[in-house]
Design a protein around this motif. Structure first.
Motif, PDB file in Angstrom:
ATOM      1  N   UNK A 149     -69.344   3.741 -39.752  1.00  0.00           N
ATOM      2  CA  UNK A 149     -67.966   4.037 -39.389  1.00  0.00           C
ATOM      3  C   UNK A 149     -67.761   4.289 -37.908  1.00  0.00           C
ATOM      4  N   UNK A 150     -68.849   4.369 -37.132  1.00  0.00           N
ATOM      5  CA  UNK A 150     -68.752   4.637 -35.699  1.00  0.00           C
ATOM      6  C   UNK A 150     -68.164   3.462 -34.938  1.00  0.00           C
ATOM      7  N   UNK A 151     -67.341   3.765 -33.914  1.00  0.00           N
ATOM      8  CA  UNK A 151     -66.664   2.678 -33.209  1.00  0.00           C
ATOM      9  C   UNK A 151     -66.478   2.931 -31.723  1.00  0.00           C
ATOM     10  N   UNK A 152     -67.199   3.935 -31.174  1.00  0.00           N
ATOM     11  CA  UNK A 152     -67.085   4.227 -29.746  1.00  0.00           C
ATOM     12  C   UNK A 152     -68.365   4.895 -29.265  1.00  0.00           C
ATOM     13  N   UNK A 153     -68.567   4.934 -27.929  1.00  0.00           N
ATOM     14  CA  UNK A 153     -69.775   5.594 -27.418  1.00  0.00           C
ATOM     15  C   UNK A 153     -69.861   7.072 -27.804  1.00  0.00           C
ATOM     16  N   UNK A 154     -68.721   7.722 -27.975  1.00  0.00           N
ATOM     17  CA  UNK A 154     -68.742   9.153 -28.313  1.00  0.00           C
ATOM     18  C   UNK A 154     -69.222   9.401 -29.731  1.00  0.00           C
ATOM     19  N   UNK A 155     -68.997   8.453 -30.611  1.00  0.00           N
ATOM     20  CA  UNK A 155     -69.435   8.607 -32.010  1.00  0.00           C
ATOM     21  C   UNK A 155     -70.675   7.783 -32.310  1.00  0.00           C
ATOM     22  N   UNK A 156     -71.039   6.891 -31.389  1.00  0.00           N
ATOM     23  CA  UNK A 156     -71.963   5.777 -31.596  1.00  0.00           C
ATOM     24  C   UNK A 156     -71.283   4.761 -32.519  1.00  0.00           C
ATOM     25  N   UNK A 157     -72.051   3.780 -33.033  1.00  0.00           N
ATOM     26  CA  UNK A 157     -71.405   2.618 -33.643  1.00  0.00           C
ATOM     27  C   UNK A 157     -72.043   2.240 -34.976  1.00  0.00           C
ATOM     28  N   UNK A 158     -71.282   1.483 -35.772  1.00  0.00           N
ATOM     29  CA  UNK A 158     -71.886   0.643 -36.806  1.00  0.00           C
ATOM     30  C   UNK A 158     -71.794  -0.790 -36.296  1.00  0.00           C
ATOM     31  N   UNK A 159     -72.208  -1.771 -37.105  1.00  0.00           N
ATOM     32  CA  UNK A 159     -72.341  -3.134 -36.582  1.00  0.00           C
ATOM     33  C   UNK A 159     -71.009  -3.716 -36.117  1.00  0.00           C
ATOM     34  N   UNK A 160     -69.968  -3.562 -36.907  1.00  0.00           N
ATOM     35  CA  UNK A 160     -68.669  -4.141 -36.540  1.00  0.00           C
ATOM     36  C   UNK A 160     -67.978  -3.320 -35.455  1.00  0.00           C
ATOM     37  N   UNK A 161     -68.161  -1.990 -35.502  1.00  0.00           N
ATOM     38  CA  UNK A 161     -67.588  -1.143 -34.468  1.00  0.00           C
ATOM     39  C   UNK A 161     -68.146  -1.477 -33.104  1.00  0.00           C
ATOM     40  N   UNK A 162     -69.441  -1.783 -33.053  1.00  0.00           N
ATOM     41  CA  UNK A 162     -70.100  -2.155 -31.801  1.00  0.00           C
ATOM     42  C   UNK A 162     -69.514  -3.454 -31.244  1.00  0.00           C
ATOM     43  N   UNK A 163     -69.378  -4.462 -32.096  1.00  0.00           N
ATOM     44  CA  UNK A 163     -68.859  -5.761 -31.650  1.00  0.00           C
ATOM     45  C   UNK A 163     -67.411  -5.628 -31.182  1.00  0.00           C
ATOM     46  N   UNK A 164     -66.589  -4.903 -31.924  1.00  0.00           N
ATOM     47  CA  UNK A 164     -65.187  -4.720 -31.518  1.00  0.00           C
ATOM     48  C   UNK A 164     -65.097  -4.036 -30.160  1.00  0.00           C
ATOM     49  N   UNK A 165     -65.897  -2.994 -29.960  1.00  0.00           N
ATOM     50  CA  UNK A 165     -65.871  -2.270 -28.689  1.00  0.00           C
ATOM     51  C   UNK A 165     -66.299  -3.175 -27.536  1.00  0.00           C
ATOM     52  N   UNK A 166     -67.409  -3.895 -27.717  1.00  0.00           N
ATOM     53  CA  UNK A 166     -67.957  -4.719 -26.641  1.00  0.00           C
ATOM     54  C   UNK A 166     -66.994  -5.838 -26.255  1.00  0.00           C
ATOM     55  N   UNK A 167     -66.449  -6.535 -27.228  1.00  0.00           N
ATOM     56  CA  UNK A 167     -65.534  -7.633 -26.914  1.00  0.00           C
ATOM     57  C   UNK A 167     -64.273  -7.113 -26.219  1.00  0.00           C
ATOM     58  N   UNK A 168     -63.751  -5.983 -26.688  1.00  0.00           N
ATOM     59  CA  UNK A 168     -62.516  -5.454 -26.118  1.00  0.00           C
ATOM     60  C   UNK A 168     -62.741  -4.888 -24.720  1.00  0.00           C
ATOM     61  N   UNK A 169     -63.790  -4.067 -24.545  1.00  0.00           N
ATOM     62  CA  UNK A 169     -63.982  -3.363 -23.278  1.00  0.00           C
ATOM     63  C   UNK A 169     -64.682  -4.208 -22.219  1.00  0.00           C
ATOM     64  N   UNK A 170     -65.189  -5.365 -22.596  1.00  0.00           N
ATOM     65  CA  UNK A 170     -65.702  -6.305 -21.592  1.00  0.00           C
ATOM     66  C   UNK A 170     -64.573  -7.156 -21.035  1.00  0.00           C
ATOM     67  N   UNK A 171     -63.438  -7.130 -21.717  1.00  0.00           N
ATOM     68  CA  UNK A 171     -62.307  -7.953 -21.308  1.00  0.00           C
ATOM     69  C   UNK A 171     -62.390  -9.383 -21.801  1.00  0.00           C
ATOM     70  N   UNK A 172     -63.380  -9.677 -22.634  1.00  0.00           N
ATOM     71  CA  UNK A 172     -63.556 -11.051 -23.124  1.00  0.00           C
ATOM     72  C   UNK A 172     -62.519 -11.383 -24.192  1.00  0.00           C
ATOM     73  N   UNK A 173     -62.272 -10.438 -25.102  1.00  0.00           N
ATOM     74  CA  UNK A 173     -61.338 -10.704 -26.209  1.00  0.00           C
ATOM     75  C   UNK A 173     -60.876  -9.375 -26.775  1.00  0.00           C
ATOM     76  N   UNK A 174     -59.583  -9.206 -26.937  1.00  0.00           N
ATOM     77  CA  UNK A 174     -59.071  -7.969 -27.533  1.00  0.00           C
ATOM     78  C   UNK A 174     -59.337  -8.007 -29.038  1.00  0.00           C
ATOM     79  N   UNK A 175     -60.181  -7.117 -29.490  1.00  0.00           N
ATOM     80  CA  UNK A 175     -60.619  -7.142 -30.885  1.00  0.00           C
ATOM     81  C   UNK A 175     -60.464  -5.744 -31.487  1.00  0.00           C
ATOM     82  N   UNK A 176     -59.306  -5.438 -32.060  1.00  0.00           N
ATOM     83  CA  UNK A 176     -59.095  -4.117 -32.674  1.00  0.00           C
ATOM     84  C   UNK A 176     -60.131  -3.853 -33.767  1.00  0.00           C
ATOM     85  N   UNK A 177     -60.370  -2.582 -34.010  1.00  0.00           N
ATOM     86  CA  UNK A 177     -61.396  -2.159 -34.976  1.00  0.00           C
ATOM     87  C   UNK A 177     -61.141  -2.761 -36.351  1.00  0.00           C
TER      88      UNK A 177
END
Length: 320
Positions: free
Chosen positions: A217-245
């Motif tokens: 259920x984790x989706x940010x550096x403050x909570x750490x991540x699960x697999x999909x939370x990690x991908x959503x965060x990376x794509x969104x915060x890299x500016x490559x693609x806006x990918x809501x959780x």
């Protein structure tokens, strides 16, 4: 007439020799005189028969030794694992150990527990998708005590010990060609992939979180991540693609499916059946080329997807 007489004498001598040999065999067997048994056998039996008997005895003596000490290497090829294979085994063991993150167990006890679990289910660690033994099984007990309670024989105990040791070998390897999660410097990404500015931005963001633990259920550096939370965060915060959780299945539903030959670094790789999620797609990673992905396992790390486990769960490649 003389020839018949000579033949009769030879036959009588041969019979006498065999009788004498039989007597030596019986006397040697009765007195446990091994040399007398051998001398008697050479007189009674032909060389071919003696050779066959020796071969059978050797087989009877050696077979238990081969089964106990060599069968795991034969089945799982543990005796010739390369550094990268040891590393992969260690990575998957970490994933299984994450099943016990909420238990009051040391990392050592978790490793023993998943190895015992694998043998109990007649599997290798690399073929397991999740752990099934309750963490209570290891509370205040040694691995030997747990295995004794489960009725393991010496052969099964050897399998467990060998699994534990191969995982530790991967952890202890100092090969600089191993990925960062194993203390190396090589993430396995083809150098030409960095020529793609989009991929470079993506991977620079993703590598900030190497070593972060898996948190359902984790989706940010403050909570750490699960697999999909990690991908959503990376794509969104890299500016490559806006990918809501969303879930791994939710991300797959937004992708254009691509073939293995078309997949390129920065695409996504999807897996099915890694756990009972109620959806087809249950795990996701960022494909980086060379049959590797960066994903939130336990911890976030680079992983080869060219293993029995990931090949058996592979679902598709996708592109946002």
């Amino acid at each position: 007439m003389a020839e018949q007489k000579n033949n009769a004498v030879a036959t009588a001598g041969n019979i006498a020799n065999k009788l004498h040999g039989t007597a030596q065999l019986v006397r040697g067997a009765a007195t446990a005189d091994f040399l007398a048994v051998i001398r008697g056998a050479t007189k009674v039996l032909s060389p071919k028969v003696i050779t066959g008997i020796i071969a059978v005895i050797m087989l009877i003596v050696m077979l238990p030794i081969l089964v106990i000490f060599s069968l795991p290497q034969v089945i799982f090829n543990w005796g010739s694992l390369k550094d990268i294979e040891l590393m992969t085994r260690h990575e998957h063991a970490n994933y299984l150990m994450s099943c016990y993150d909420d238990a009051n167990l040391s990392e050592e006890d978790k490793l023993w527990l998943i190895s015992i679990d694998a043998v109990k289910n007649k599997q290798d660690i690399m073929n397991m998708s999740q752990s099934t033994i309750s963490s209570d099984a290891m509370q205040n007990k040694t691995p030997d005590e747990v295995m004794n309670e489960m009725g393991f024989d010496e052969n099964q105990k050897n399998w467990v010990t060998l699994m534990v040791n191969t995982v530790k070998s991967g952890q202890a390897s100092g090969d600089i060609n191993l990925p960062p999660s194993m203390g190396g410097t090589n993430n396995g990404i083809p150098s030409e992939a960095y020529n793609d500015a989009t991929f470079a931005k993506l991977i620079n963001e993703a590598e900030k979180y190497l070593g972060y633990p898996y948190v359902f259920g984790g989706s940010s550096p403050s909570t750490s991540f699960d697999c999909s939370g990690f991908v959503c965060w990376v794509y969104t915060h890299s500016g490559v693609h806006n990918l809501p959780r969303t879930t791994a299945q939710g991300i797959y539903n937004q992708c254009t499916r691509v073939s293995a030959s078309e997949a390129k670094p920065g695409d996504l790789v999807f897996f099915q059946g890694t756990y009972n999620a109620g959806e087809t797609v249950t795990h996701i990673g960022i494909f980086v080329g060379n049959n590797r992905m960066l994903h939130c396992g336990s911890p976030i790390q680079y992983t080869s997807i060219d293993t029995n486990y990931w090949r058996s769960h592979f679902y598709a490649y996708g592109r946002l």
